[in-house]
Design a protein around this motif. Sequence first.
Motif, short mmCIF file in Angstrom:
data_model
loop_
_atom_site.label_atom_id
_atom_site.label_comp_id
_atom_site.label_asym_id
_atom_site.label_seq_id
_atom_site.Cartn_x
_atom_site.Cartn_y
_atom_site.Cartn_z
N ASP A 79 0.80 -1.23 0.00
CA ASP A 79 0.00 0.00 0.00
C ASP A 79 0.83 1.28 0.00
N SER A 80 0.16 2.36 -0.36
CA SER A 80 0.76 3.69 -0.36
C SER A 80 0.15 4.52 0.77
N VAL A 81 0.62 5.76 0.88
CA VAL A 81 -0.01 6.74 1.76
C VAL A 81 -0.79 7.73 0.90
N ILE A 82 -1.36 8.74 1.54
CA ILE A 82 -2.05 9.82 0.84
C ILE A 82 -1.33 11.13 1.15
N CYS A 83 -0.88 11.80 0.11
CA CYS A 83 -0.22 13.11 0.25
C CYS A 83 -0.50 13.89 -1.03
N PRO A 84 -1.66 14.54 -1.11
CA PRO A 84 -2.06 15.20 -2.36
C PRO A 84 -1.11 16.28 -2.83
N THR A 85 -0.29 16.84 -1.93
CA THR A 85 0.63 17.90 -2.33
C THR A 85 1.91 17.38 -2.96
N HIS A 86 2.10 16.06 -2.93
CA HIS A 86 3.29 15.51 -3.59
C HIS A 86 3.16 15.70 -5.10
N PRO A 87 4.20 16.18 -5.76
CA PRO A 87 4.09 16.46 -7.20
C PRO A 87 3.78 15.23 -8.05
N GLU A 88 4.02 14.03 -7.54
CA GLU A 88 3.74 12.82 -8.31
C GLU A 88 2.59 12.00 -7.72
N ALA A 89 1.78 12.64 -6.87
CA ALA A 89 0.63 11.95 -6.29
C ALA A 89 -0.43 11.71 -7.36
N ASP A 90 -1.21 10.65 -7.19
CA ASP A 90 -2.33 10.38 -8.07
C ASP A 90 -3.29 11.57 -8.05
N ALA A 91 -3.65 12.08 -9.21
CA ALA A 91 -4.45 13.29 -9.30
C ALA A 91 -5.84 13.12 -8.70
N GLU A 92 -6.37 11.91 -8.72
CA GLU A 92 -7.73 11.68 -8.21
C GLU A 92 -7.76 11.31 -6.74
N THR A 93 -6.84 10.46 -6.32
CA THR A 93 -6.89 9.92 -4.96
C THR A 93 -5.92 10.59 -3.99
N GLY A 94 -4.90 11.27 -4.51
CA GLY A 94 -3.85 11.82 -3.65
C GLY A 94 -2.87 10.78 -3.16
N ALA A 95 -3.01 9.54 -3.63
CA ALA A 95 -2.13 8.46 -3.17
C ALA A 95 -0.74 8.62 -3.77
N VAL A 96 0.27 8.26 -2.99
CA VAL A 96 1.66 8.31 -3.44
C VAL A 96 2.49 7.42 -2.53
N HIS A 97 3.55 6.84 -3.09
CA HIS A 97 4.39 5.95 -2.28
C HIS A 97 5.50 6.73 -1.58
N SER A 98 5.11 7.81 -0.87
CA SER A 98 6.12 8.51 -0.08
C SER A 98 6.36 7.79 1.24
N CYS A 99 6.03 6.52 1.26
CA CYS A 99 6.34 5.59 2.35
C CYS A 99 7.46 4.64 1.93
N GLY A 100 7.70 4.53 0.63
CA GLY A 100 8.73 3.62 0.13
C GLY A 100 8.31 2.19 -0.02
N HIS A 101 7.01 1.90 0.16
CA HIS A 101 6.57 0.51 0.08
C HIS A 101 6.75 -0.08 -1.31
N HIS A 102 6.67 0.77 -2.33
CA HIS A 102 6.87 0.26 -3.70
C HIS A 102 8.26 -0.34 -3.86
N ALA A 103 9.25 0.26 -3.19
CA ALA A 103 10.62 -0.28 -3.26
C ALA A 103 10.71 -1.61 -2.52
N GLN A 104 9.97 -1.75 -1.41
CA GLN A 104 9.94 -3.03 -0.71
C GLN A 104 9.42 -4.13 -1.63
N CYS A 105 8.33 -3.83 -2.35
CA CYS A 105 7.73 -4.83 -3.24
C CYS A 105 8.70 -5.22 -4.35
N ALA A 106 9.41 -4.21 -4.89
CA ALA A 106 10.38 -4.49 -5.94
C ALA A 106 11.51 -5.38 -5.40
#
Length: 442
Positions: A79-106
């Motif tokens: 899972d990701s977190v929600i941070c709508p102000t992140h420049p690469e956050a999902d435009a609709e949900t505000g979700a972004v991997h500013s938790c680093g979980h995507h790197a764990q999965c990789a």
Amino acid sequence: MEQLKNAVQKHRDLILGAERYIWQNPETGYRETKTNAYLAKEFERLGYTLTYADGITGFYTVIDTGREGPEVLVLGELDSVICPTHPEADAETGAVHSCGHHAQCAALLGLAAALKEPHVLDGLSGRIRLCAVPAEELLEIEYRKELRAKGKIKYFGGKPEFLHRGYFDGVDMAFMIHTAQDFQVTDGSIGCIAKNIIYRGKSAHAGGAPWQGVNALYAASCGINAANAVRETFKEADVIRFHPIVTHGGDMVNAVPAEVRLESYVRGKTFEAIVNANKKLNRALAGAALSLGANVEIIDIPGYGPLVNDPGMMEMALDAMNAVMPEKELKIQHTTSSGCTDMGDLSSIMPVVHPYAGGATGTGHGADYLITDPDAATVVSAQVQLVMLHLLLKDGAARAKKILADFTPLFASKEEYLAFVDTLDADGERIVYGENSAEVKL
């Protein structure tokens, strides 16, 4: 050592491709459908047979060396977190991997690929369970309450939910590496209870007849102030944290707010500290409602157990990091993070370690978080995890067996632990008004 490192390095393109895909498709807990499908497809392409979580995201697979020994669980969080102000956050949900979980999965995918390489399992004993687990970030509480009401989940965190479902039955110990700014091994982190706090008053015309109403927003403000007044009674050693947000503050400006909703955690270093602090805060929150003639519904939801990293697992993780990166000369950092993770639930019943990999910059969960060294965050992380497995399971799994022999669990079984967790679950309005009296229920 070089053979193990090369077994991972061979799959660098696969690993870095996964890091980019998951970063570009962030999803919050129990919603990770694209991430789950992507990882599952890659695991199956490698030849793994997967057991999928029933009705929710997540899966696991078990590798049997064919030789007797303990079972080691290795995790990656979807899972990701929600941070709508992140420049690469999902435009609709505000979700972004500013938790680093995507790197764990990789990294988990890279580990899975490396374990398929010839001779990598030679000399190991026992079993390895690789698991992609959902919902580590404890957020969107209302959504998870809906899932629970529908019978789709019982626990809000992915790891206690998987534990409850039996997906970790047979596991003896566990580890996962979280993404951070540098490689390190620490003592652990604190635990928490999640809270929904609903103040209820009475609506009235805010200008014409406010005396006919009961202002739920003022009651909530008093509740926050009362909670703040309690803070100095918390012991520093208990690392108590209470950080409410207002998720609903009223319906329209010219009406006295009839309902106001807050959401928060109560965090602490031990279960005892969390329970004691929670009682004090509930008293403060309910007293504020009573002072204005309002009512308050307090919904306490089991969050995560305090993470206590096992000393033997910590030494093993440190040895693995120094073997892969001898130039760093790492040492154990005897610190406790004031964040929370559901790895704490597992640490209550089995030896675990939750170290960190480097590769990130910026503020965790913040708008400036980025993976600036993807090789460190994913490839090197996977190499360290492969070495960790070898240290645990080589020589007849001697090191794993020693760790298990030295371990004393906080709870004797998952059943005992989950039964305790269930006692933390409570809800209902906390004030019963009589004609000339009021009873407060804490």
